[in-house]
Design a protein around this motif. Structure first.
Motif, mmCIF file in Angstrom:
data_model
loop_
_atom_site.group_PDB
_atom_site.id
_atom_site.type_symbol
_atom_site.label_atom_id
_atom_site.label_comp_id
_atom_site.label_asym_id
_atom_site.label_seq_id
_atom_site.Cartn_x
_atom_site.Cartn_y
_atom_site.Cartn_z
ATOM 1 N N VAL A 130 0.834 -1.210 0.000
ATOM 2 C CA VAL A 130 0.000 0.000 0.000
ATOM 3 C C VAL A 130 0.864 1.253 0.000
ATOM 4 N N ARG A 131 1.858 1.308 0.870
ATOM 5 C CA ARG A 131 2.658 2.521 0.986
ATOM 6 C C ARG A 131 3.435 2.798 -0.307
ATOM 7 N N VAL A 134 0.889 4.210 -2.683
ATOM 8 C CA VAL A 134 0.461 5.561 -2.287
ATOM 9 C C VAL A 134 1.566 6.575 -2.593
ATOM 10 N N LYS A 138 1.068 9.652 -5.312
ATOM 11 C CA LYS A 138 1.220 11.068 -4.948
ATOM 12 C C LYS A 138 2.252 11.739 -5.845
ATOM 13 N N THR A 146 -9.208 4.555 -4.700
ATOM 14 C CA THR A 146 -8.656 3.933 -3.504
ATOM 15 C C THR A 146 -7.460 3.107 -3.963
ATOM 16 N N VAL A 147 -6.682 2.627 -3.021
ATOM 17 C CA VAL A 147 -5.482 1.856 -3.370
ATOM 18 C C VAL A 147 -5.616 0.454 -2.787
ATOM 19 N N GLU A 151 -1.404 -6.612 -0.588
ATOM 20 C CA GLU A 151 -1.033 -6.592 0.835
ATOM 21 C C GLU A 151 -2.273 -6.675 1.729
ATOM 22 N N VAL A 152 -3.367 -6.070 1.271
ATOM 23 C CA VAL A 152 -4.603 -6.089 2.052
ATOM 24 C C VAL A 152 -5.038 -7.531 2.329
ATOM 25 N N MET A 169 -14.182 -5.895 -1.707
ATOM 26 C CA MET A 169 -13.966 -4.563 -1.118
ATOM 27 C C MET A 169 -14.667 -3.475 -1.923
ATOM 28 N N THR B 7 3.490 11.800 9.379
ATOM 29 C CA THR B 7 3.695 11.426 7.977
ATOM 30 C C THR B 7 2.347 11.236 7.286
ATOM 31 N N ILE B 121 0.142 12.083 3.734
ATOM 32 C CA ILE B 121 -0.697 11.013 3.182
ATOM 33 C C ILE B 121 -2.028 11.068 3.925
ATOM 34 N N LEU B 122 -3.118 11.145 3.165
ATOM 35 C CA LEU B 122 -4.447 11.259 3.773
ATOM 36 C C LEU B 122 -5.281 10.013 3.484
ATOM 37 N N VAL B 130 -15.602 0.052 2.426
ATOM 38 C CA VAL B 130 -14.783 0.679 1.386
ATOM 39 C C VAL B 130 -15.669 1.305 0.299
ATOM 40 N N ASP B 145 -5.765 9.843 -0.472
ATOM 41 C CA ASP B 145 -4.678 9.132 -1.153
ATOM 42 C C ASP B 145 -4.963 7.640 -1.237
ATOM 43 N N THR B 146 -5.665 7.123 -0.247
ATOM 44 C CA THR B 146 -6.213 5.769 -0.308
ATOM 45 C C THR B 146 -7.399 5.745 0.638
ATOM 46 N N VAL B 147 -8.159 4.675 0.593
ATOM 47 C CA VAL B 147 -9.354 4.582 1.435
ATOM 48 C C VAL B 147 -9.200 3.380 2.359
ATOM 49 N N GLU B 151 -13.325 -2.123 7.371
ATOM 50 C CA GLU B 151 -13.681 -3.355 6.639
ATOM 51 C C GLU B 151 -12.428 -4.145 6.245
ATOM 52 N N VAL B 152 -11.348 -3.443 5.953
ATOM 53 C CA VAL B 152 -10.109 -4.118 5.567
ATOM 54 C C VAL B 152 -9.657 -5.079 6.674
ATOM 55 N N LYS B 154 -11.796 -6.346 8.958
ATOM 56 C CA LYS B 154 -12.974 -7.116 9.399
ATOM 57 C C LYS B 154 -13.247 -6.862 10.887
ATOM 58 N N GLU B 168 0.001 0.005 9.931
ATOM 59 C CA GLU B 168 0.836 -0.975 9.220
ATOM 60 C C GLU B 168 0.687 -0.803 7.702
ATOM 61 N N MET B 169 -0.560 -0.656 7.234
ATOM 62 C CA MET B 169 -0.786 -0.499 5.790
ATOM 63 C C MET B 169 -0.092 0.755 5.254
ATOM 64 N N LEU B 170 0.012 1.762 6.090
ATOM 65 C CA LEU B 170 0.654 3.004 5.654
ATOM 66 C C LEU B 170 2.169 2.927 5.784
#
Lengths: 236, 236
Positions: A130-131, A134, A138, A146-147, A151-152, A169, B7, B121-122, B130, B145-147, B151-152, B154, B168-170
């Protein structure tokens, strides 16, 4: 009969939306120059990419728990630095590893995506974490809604849960989602699960001597020269 | 001492970025009018929202496997239609349920997010699924920047895995991520896990008689009138 029109479009990223070879080689060359070492930057880059699928296969086969692509990329990079004689500090290794976060789009990508975004939900479905995606979006102004990274789902394409997880999703049925890629194998995996498909021609992704994926090899829903052509065909 | 600069910034959405009460009530009123039924649209909307947390609590407590918020919203809607005497077809129920996908931003939201996006990063971190968040962002031009939806993972906020999963995803450490919300409880949960926090004043989210979250109730990293003020404080 009119072709099916999707609700959402998923995009492969490396090679389909961005030119990884030119961009990574540029950073390898700059790093080698800064270190005063002679390195064949394209050969280094091709070797890095050549270990992409094998490094993921260890995860796909269940031999290793999921780790993000940044981790796999870094392990390959460390081995290649030894092999090519490019001595890097930890910080320099991290920096060069993040070249994959700084890839330039193909000339048609941003315009094509912006047109497609007016009517469809757009997301990558990439093995990049994801990072990584992203940071790339950017920098390159990729207008994702969405991204979605594999990894999700703690898995790598072409494992089925990555395509089906993305469909879920997006709140869609498989037939409402179209996978767009320059790689026939990716499309084949998506099609087998009910997704629509679009093949994009990227005949120089691997350089002028590219041998694979020079054309469509399946019954894909759309076949397009590039993302602007895909937008034309979808009427946006 | 200078305040920490994140960040990435995660945003609560319902109430913090968008005005759910006015928008849902508008759709309830329009549907009631179309059906020729007299319904107190604000009372209906408040009752819908009042069951938001209880409906998620069944999932949070482990009594029920995760289902997306669209499913919980629809179950509450069906019960309220019976209670308020609003007879809807299945399609009308689906349509009114998706009012939560069509919420308008507060006046400062889009401008504030666009300023913040230049440096950070937003992403939302919302209990909305989602697709709900993507539909909302496309309609309201929220420049995520991502959503990231719970739900990701659960799970539902304030379960710890939602905040830590987003971090972690970021590709960040908790201290590099700031949670922005109009709700003290949400910030409290994030702060306990090491995230930075920003409180946004939304004193009319629940209407003119709002009693909770009228001001900050913790030691939050930033306290802002709205998202433009937050952008001012972060120097963007």
């Amino acid at each position: 009969m009119a072709k099916p029109v999707p609700t959402a479009i998923l995009f492969d990223v490396f090679g389909t939306c961005v030119d990884w070879r030119t961009c990574v080689a540029r950073e390898v060359a700059a790093m080698a120059k800064a270190k005063g070492v002679a390195v064949d930057a394209l050969a280094f880059t091709d070797a890095w990419r050549a270990n992409y699928s094998p490094s993921m296969e260890v995860v796909r086969s269940g031999k290793r728990p999921y780790v993000p692509l940044d981790v796999l990329h870094r392990e390959t990079l460390v081995a290649l630095c030894a092999q090519f004689g490019l001595p890097l500090s930890e910080a320099e290794t991290d920096n060069l590893n993040f070249a994959w976060h700084r890839l330039d789009p193909w000339a048609d990508t941003v315009a094509g995506l912006n047109r497609l975004k007016t009517k469809f939900i757009l997301s990558p479905l990439s093995n990049g974490n994801v990072r990584l995606l992203v940071d790339m979006a950017k920098r390159a102004a990729l207008p994702w809604d969405t991204v979605l990274s594999t990894e999700v789902f703690k898995a790598y394409k072409p494992m089925p849960q990555t395509y089906l997880g993305a469909v879920e999703m997006l709140g869609c049925k498989p037939g409402e989602v179209m996978l767009t890629a320059a790689h026939n194998a990716d499309l084949r995996a998506g099609q087998a699960l009910g997704l629509r498909t679009a093949f994009i021609h990227r005949p120089t992704e691997y350089g002028p001597a590219q041998k694979a994926d020079l054309g469509p090899e399946g019954d894909w829903t759309y076949i397009a020269r590039d993302l602007e052509d895909l937008a034309d065909q979808l009427g946006v």
